[in-house]
Each structure stands twice: as C-alpha cells, then as structure tokens.
Motif scaffolding. Structure first.
Motif, PDB file in Angstrom:
ATOM      1  N   PHE A  85       5.344  12.363  42.916  1.00 12.01           N
ATOM      2  CA  PHE A  85       4.482  11.793  44.089  1.00 12.01           C
ATOM      3  C   PHE A  85       4.424  12.496  45.184  1.00 12.01           C
ATOM      4  N   VAL A  86       5.510  12.887  45.945  1.00  9.05           N
ATOM      5  CA  VAL A  86       5.496  13.760  46.995  1.00  9.05           C
ATOM      6  C   VAL A  86       4.601  15.032  46.904  1.00  9.05           C
ATOM      7  N   MET A  87       4.766  15.694  45.871  1.00  4.48           N
ATOM      8  CA  MET A  87       3.955  17.051  45.516  1.00  4.48           C
ATOM      9  C   MET A  87       2.361  16.617  45.393  1.00  4.48           C
TER      10      MET A  87
ATOM     11  N   ILE B 290      14.810  10.447  35.887  1.00  2.00           N
ATOM     12  CA  ILE B 290      13.467   9.988  35.795  1.00  2.00           C
ATOM     13  C   ILE B 290      12.928   9.496  37.375  1.00  2.00           C
ATOM     14  N   VAL B 291      13.712   8.703  37.919  1.00  3.80           N
ATOM     15  CA  VAL B 291      13.367   8.243  39.263  1.00  3.80           C
ATOM     16  C   VAL B 291      13.153   9.516  40.255  1.00  3.80           C
ATOM     17  N   ASN B 292      14.082  10.354  40.094  1.00  2.00           N
ATOM     18  CA  ASN B 292      13.973  11.444  41.040  1.00  2.00           C
ATOM     19  C   ASN B 292      12.636  12.405  40.618  1.00  2.00           C
ATOM     20  N   ASP B 293      12.439  12.538  39.451  1.00  4.49           N
ATOM     21  CA  ASP B 293      11.198  13.403  39.072  1.00  4.49           C
ATOM     22  C   ASP B 293      10.217  12.689  39.449  1.00  4.49           C
TER      23      ASP B 293
ATOM     24  N   ASN C 191      -0.929   9.684  40.641  1.00  5.52           N
ATOM     25  CA  ASN C 191      -1.377  10.215  39.288  1.00  5.52           C
ATOM     26  C   ASN C 191      -0.118  11.308  39.081  1.00  5.52           C
ATOM     27  N   PHE C 192       0.170  12.067  40.060  1.00  2.39           N
ATOM     28  CA  PHE C 192       1.289  13.022  39.731  1.00  2.39           C
ATOM     29  C   PHE C 192       2.477  12.236  39.299  1.00  2.39           C
ATOM     30  N   ALA C 193       2.816  11.298  40.047  1.00  2.00           N
ATOM     31  CA  ALA C 193       3.856  10.337  39.661  1.00  2.00           C
ATOM     32  C   ALA C 193       4.023   9.881  38.382  1.00  2.00           C
ATOM     33  N   VAL C 194       2.641   9.201  37.974  1.00  3.46           N
ATOM     34  CA  VAL C 194       2.845   8.778  36.435  1.00  3.46           C
ATOM     35  C   VAL C 194       3.142  10.073  35.402  1.00  3.46           C
ATOM     36  N   TRP C 195       2.415  11.192  35.714  1.00  2.00           N
ATOM     37  CA  TRP C 195       2.766  12.190  34.845  1.00  2.00           C
ATOM     38  C   TRP C 195       4.242  12.696  34.962  1.00  2.00           C
ATOM     39  N   GLY C 196       4.679  12.905  35.994  1.00  2.00           N
ATOM     40  CA  GLY C 196       6.041  13.195  36.176  1.00  2.00           C
ATOM     41  C   GLY C 196       7.252  12.280  35.748  1.00  2.00           C
ATOM     42  N   GLY C 197       6.783  10.977  35.923  1.00  2.00           N
ATOM     43  CA  GLY C 197       7.780   9.998  35.499  1.00  2.00           C
ATOM     44  C   GLY C 197       7.758   9.909  33.922  1.00  2.00           C
ATOM     45  N   MET C 198       6.446   9.786  33.356  1.00  2.00           N
ATOM     46  CA  MET C 198       6.466   9.841  31.922  1.00  2.00           C
ATOM     47  C   MET C 198       7.159  11.149  31.267  1.00  2.00           C
ATOM     48  N   PHE C 199       6.741  12.380  31.827  1.00  2.00           N
ATOM     49  CA  PHE C 199       7.344  13.467  31.177  1.00  2.00           C
ATOM     50  C   PHE C 199       8.843  13.525  31.282  1.00  2.00           C
TER      51      PHE C 199
END
Length: 149
Positions: free
Chosen positions: A24-26, A16-19, A66-74
């Motif tokens: 976020f970086v992407m 989860i932390v890694n994704d 925004n990307f980090a929220v999506w990636g972390g939640m997914f």
C-alpha cells in the motif's frame, strides 16, 4: 535434520499483513508522485499546484489500494504454498504470481484469467531468475583465492 527456514522474516500470518501494508505504501507514494505530475500537467497555467494536489489526493490512495490487494494476495498464496509444499524456493513465488494474476483477472473470464496468470508467473520467474543470477555473480566475486607461492 530439521527444515531450513528463513528466520529474518516474521511468521507467515504476519508476513501477509506486513507485505500488504508495504505494498500500500509503495503504491500510494508512487501514485502520489505519478498523479501529482499528471495533475500538474493537465491543469491550466496558474493552477498547476492545486491541480497536482487534488489529483494526488484523489488517485494516489486508489493506486495504493490496488497495490495492497496484489501484495496481500501474493503473500497469502506464498504462505499457503510454503505450508503445503514445506519448502521455500523460487517456485513458490512463481506459482504465487501465477495464482495472483489469475485470481485478480477472474472477473474477465477464463481466458483473461489464464493470460493474466501466465503474465504474472512469467514476471515472477523473471524477477526470481535475475535475483538468482545476481546472487551467483556476487558469490563468484567473494570466492576465496589460493595465494600464489
């Protein structure tokens, strides 16, 4: 016989932390490119570089977040489903995409959450389907052939 697990990735809490960080970086890099071009385009002649840098500094971290929220939640939903279902299959990703889309749009009401959930699930189903198709096509190419005598 034990369950099959993917040992090439970290255990679930760390995934989860890694994704989240990777998302976020992407988002930040993509947002930096996007908003720098947009800032340069919308700036007057002679100030395009300043406009590009200021737009990038203002908006790229927001898109990264925004990307980090999506990636972390997914990823959190994906890990939860792996734990609940005790399987790792494409359905976990599809259901995770549905839940993520629905949760992120929940503030807009039930209808918005349902529509966003269906779109999220459909996108993940499309991604998983393309991945399976590519895997099958490449496996077909590497199949051993019996020599002709």
């Amino acid at each position: 016989m034990g369950r099959s697990q993917d040992h090439s990735r970290d255990p679930c809490p760390w995934v989860i932390v890694n994704d989240l960080g990777a998302a976020f970086v992407m988002g930040a890099v993509g947002g930096g490119v996007w908003h720098s071009v947009k800032g340069a385009k919308n700036s007057p002649r002679g100030e395009r570089m300043i406009g590009a840098v200021s737009a990038m500094k203002a908006r790229a971290p927001v898109l990264g977040g925004n990307f980090a929220v999506w990636g972390g939640m997914f990823s959190a939903f994906d890990c939860a489903l792996k734990g609940i279902r005790q399987k790792e299959d494409p359905w976990n990703s599809i259901i995770s995409g549905t839940l993520t889309g629905g949760c992120l749009a929940a503030r807009g009401g039930v209808k918005a959450a349902a529509v966003s959930g269906v779109v999220g699930g459909a996108l993940l189903a499309l991604i998983e389907g393309i991945g399976i198709a590519i895997t099958r096509m490449t496996a077909e190419q590497n199949r051993p052939v019996m020599p002709q005598m």
